[in-house]
Write an enzyme that holds these catalytic residues in place. Structure first.
Site, PDB file in Angstrom:
ATOM      1  N   THR A 157       0.831  -1.193   0.000  1.00  0.00           N
ATOM      2  CA  THR A 157       0.000   0.000   0.000  1.00  0.00           C
ATOM      3  C   THR A 157       0.878   1.259   0.000  1.00  0.00           C
ATOM      4  OG1 THR A 157      -1.617  -1.215   1.263  1.00  0.00           O
ATOM      5  CG2 THR A 157      -1.706   1.177   1.491  1.00  0.00           C
ATOM      6  N   ARG A 185     -13.396  -8.059  -1.401  1.00  0.00           N
ATOM      7  CA  ARG A 185     -12.753  -7.723  -0.125  1.00  0.00           C
ATOM      8  C   ARG A 185     -12.325  -6.265  -0.124  1.00  0.00           C
ATOM      9  NH1 ARG A 185      -7.165  -5.972   1.408  1.00  0.00           N
ATOM     10  NH2 ARG A 185      -6.831  -6.673   3.544  1.00  0.00           N
ATOM     11  N   VAL A 186     -12.720  -5.536   0.909  1.00  0.00           N
ATOM     12  CA  VAL A 186     -12.229  -4.183   1.113  1.00  0.00           C
ATOM     13  C   VAL A 186     -11.347  -4.219   2.358  1.00  0.00           C
ATOM     14  CG1 VAL A 186     -12.901  -1.820   1.697  1.00  0.00           C
ATOM     15  CG2 VAL A 186     -14.212  -3.114   0.011  1.00  0.00           C
ATOM     16  N   GLY A 187     -10.144  -3.688   2.251  1.00  0.00           N
ATOM     17  CA  GLY A 187      -9.233  -3.672   3.389  1.00  0.00           C
ATOM     18  C   GLY A 187      -9.359  -2.376   4.157  1.00  0.00           C
ATOM     19  N   GLY A 209      -0.093  -2.312   6.203  1.00  0.00           N
ATOM     20  CA  GLY A 209       0.176  -3.543   6.957  1.00  0.00           C
ATOM     21  C   GLY A 209      -0.994  -4.496   6.844  1.00  0.00           C
ATOM     22  N   HIS A 210      -1.223  -5.287   7.887  1.00  0.00           N
ATOM     23  CA  HIS A 210      -2.293  -6.285   7.857  1.00  0.00           C
ATOM     24  C   HIS A 210      -3.647  -5.588   7.986  1.00  0.00           C
ATOM     25  CE1 HIS A 210      -4.804  -9.581   9.756  1.00  0.00           C
ATOM     26  NE2 HIS A 210      -4.645  -9.908   8.502  1.00  0.00           N
ATOM     27  N   GLY A 211      -4.333  -5.428   6.842  1.00  0.00           N
ATOM     28  CA  GLY A 211      -5.546  -4.618   6.769  1.00  0.00           C
ATOM     29  C   GLY A 211      -6.609  -5.000   7.775  1.00  0.00           C
TER      30      GLY A 211
END
Lengths: 300, 300
Positions: A157, A185-187, A209-211
């Site tokens: 990102t 999927r939306v992060g 990072g980890h959404g």
């Protein structure tokens, strides 16, 4: 008059050795583009847009051109922008066939009463606004294709935060998401308070990072809460990321600028591509202690 | 052992006189359904689901059956659920053709690594999970059709928060959105920290009102943050809603339960349909000072 400051990131993850040189160049290009806007009297919002467009156009980053692929091999991009001077925000989720999702997020902010548009509705809005359509293939980099074939996951990102000479704060974030994600999927990226936040009274944040972990703790808004309690940009960055790791076991990275121009940057991943520009000097790095710096030379 | 508590809301808006009686009955039905689960030893998560399903099935509320229509005359529903014992959350945006979006949000939480699925991807996921498809017409109430024809806007999102006897906290929210919204618009409802939040270490929140304003201040997470600073559920509700009004000019309403079972409820709109059940007693009301109460009679 405030000192204009801009910070950018290009993702917090285990950036492989063979991508580090290009990543560092991309960070510097984005910083220069944003800082040039600020030095010419542009707003924080315009600087954030300029920096993110540079990184969306750079195939070395997972956003716009360079977006990773969904499980079905498609491109679905998320992006948001927030203007701390009005608290207005615009964002898009699961959009395809456009080169610069950050521009579409800006149109949502400026031309609608809504904050978040997704999927077909967002694509239809892009068409209505006359945003040029690009072939999906043109957005797919060899690196993204390779990740998809191996189903390896990188998180790169991109994001930017700026404070301009008038003291206005803005932030933006943009991504192709994670390789082999489920369609739809939306992060965290397009979600206000998760992927980014901006408030003239506090400062601005962009996260990566980890959404799913970032969503569960509302990482960006958590950082501005902590700053409202008196923590510096750096202290808030460290405290919120440590809290996310302890609370939900997720790693990530953030760039933060307080309203008075203080820069915070921290990550709990292996590496994070990031940098900032302030007082005519540019700073960038990838590993924790690896920060290089030099005077900024801008185009005339 | 904790005292089980459940709170629900059916939207914060200028509820017209001719809807008040049905709205109050709907609130009581939802509370009874949720409280029955808690009294039978069910979890907070199960109680929240049961209460929300009742309101999604009730055409008097804008969620599931009763959803208002988009500008194009379609139904696009948003929903989220969050489990404070694991900090896991599931949510869906812009889904159609299913009766109970809260069930689909739960499946996202339980069956995927993601938090938020939207649009076609979410509809495809529903099919994959074997969720029965319903005709869109069957979800449209005469009231929703009338609002659409007149393009008047009501906000009657539904929500529930519960704490069970083990001290687990859960929250959920579900909506058809706002009448004549742009297709693809996602409001605050399915966004973690905006439409709802749950954390066993703090408490749970469900919000309703002007979605875009709720997003800009991350209302639900703001409330839990204030509770982390020592405010009661009621104090945090009032402070966060006043802040939202002052900061972004938006009105709304919230229900909150702290981890020790304290109930908070407040709104800055004309009215709010809400209620709670605790210690064998049920409470409900629509105007600010209009709270009625009686002992709960549960089905055997």
């Amino acid at each position: 008059m405030n000192t204009p400051v801009i910070a950018v990131h290009g993702g917090a993850w285990a950036i492989p050795e063979n991508m580090i040189a290009d990543t560092k160049l991309g960070i510097q290009d984005a910083l220069r583009a944003g800082y040039q806007v600020l030095q010419s009297g542009g707003t924080a919002l315009e600087a954030v847009q300029a920096a993110i467009i540079k990184m969306e156009d750079d195939p070395n980053f997972d956003a716009g051109n360079g977006s990773v692929l969904t499980y079905d091999g498609d491109v679905e991009m998320d992006s948001m922008i927030m203007d701390g001077s009005t608290m207005k925000a615009g964002s898009v989720g699961c959009v395809n066939s456009i080169a610069n999702p950050i521009k579409l997020a800006t149109l949502v902010m400026e031309k609608t009463d809504h904050v978040l548009l997704v999927g077909e509705g967002a694509n239809k809005f892009a068409k209505e606004m006359g945003v040029p359509r690009v072939e999906i293939e043109s957005l797919v980099s060899p690196h993204a294709k390779e990740e998809w074939e191996r189903k390896t996951v990188g998180h790169d990102t991109v994001g930017a935060v700026a404070v301009d000479s008038m003291g206005n704060v803005a932030s933006g974030t943009s991504t192709g998401g994670i390789t082999a994600k489920r369609p739809g999927r939306v992060g965290d990226t397009p979600l206000v308070g998760c992927g980014g936040y901006a408030d003239n009274e506090v400062g601005g944040v962009s996260t990566t990072g980890h959404g799913e972990g970032i969503i569960k703790v509302c990482l960006a808004r958590h950082i501005t809460f902590l700053m409202e309690q008196g923590l510096s940009a750096q202290e808030a960055s460290e405290k919120a990321l440590e809290n996310m790791y302890n609370k939900v076991g997720s790693s990530g990275g953030v760039i933060v600028i307080s309203k008075d121009g203080g820069v915070g940057q921290y990550f709990t991943t292996d590496k994070m591509a990031r940098g900032w520009a302030k007082d005519g000097q540019i700073y960038w790095g990838v590993a924790m202690d690896d920060i290089q710096s030099c005077p900024i030379v801008l185009d005339r």
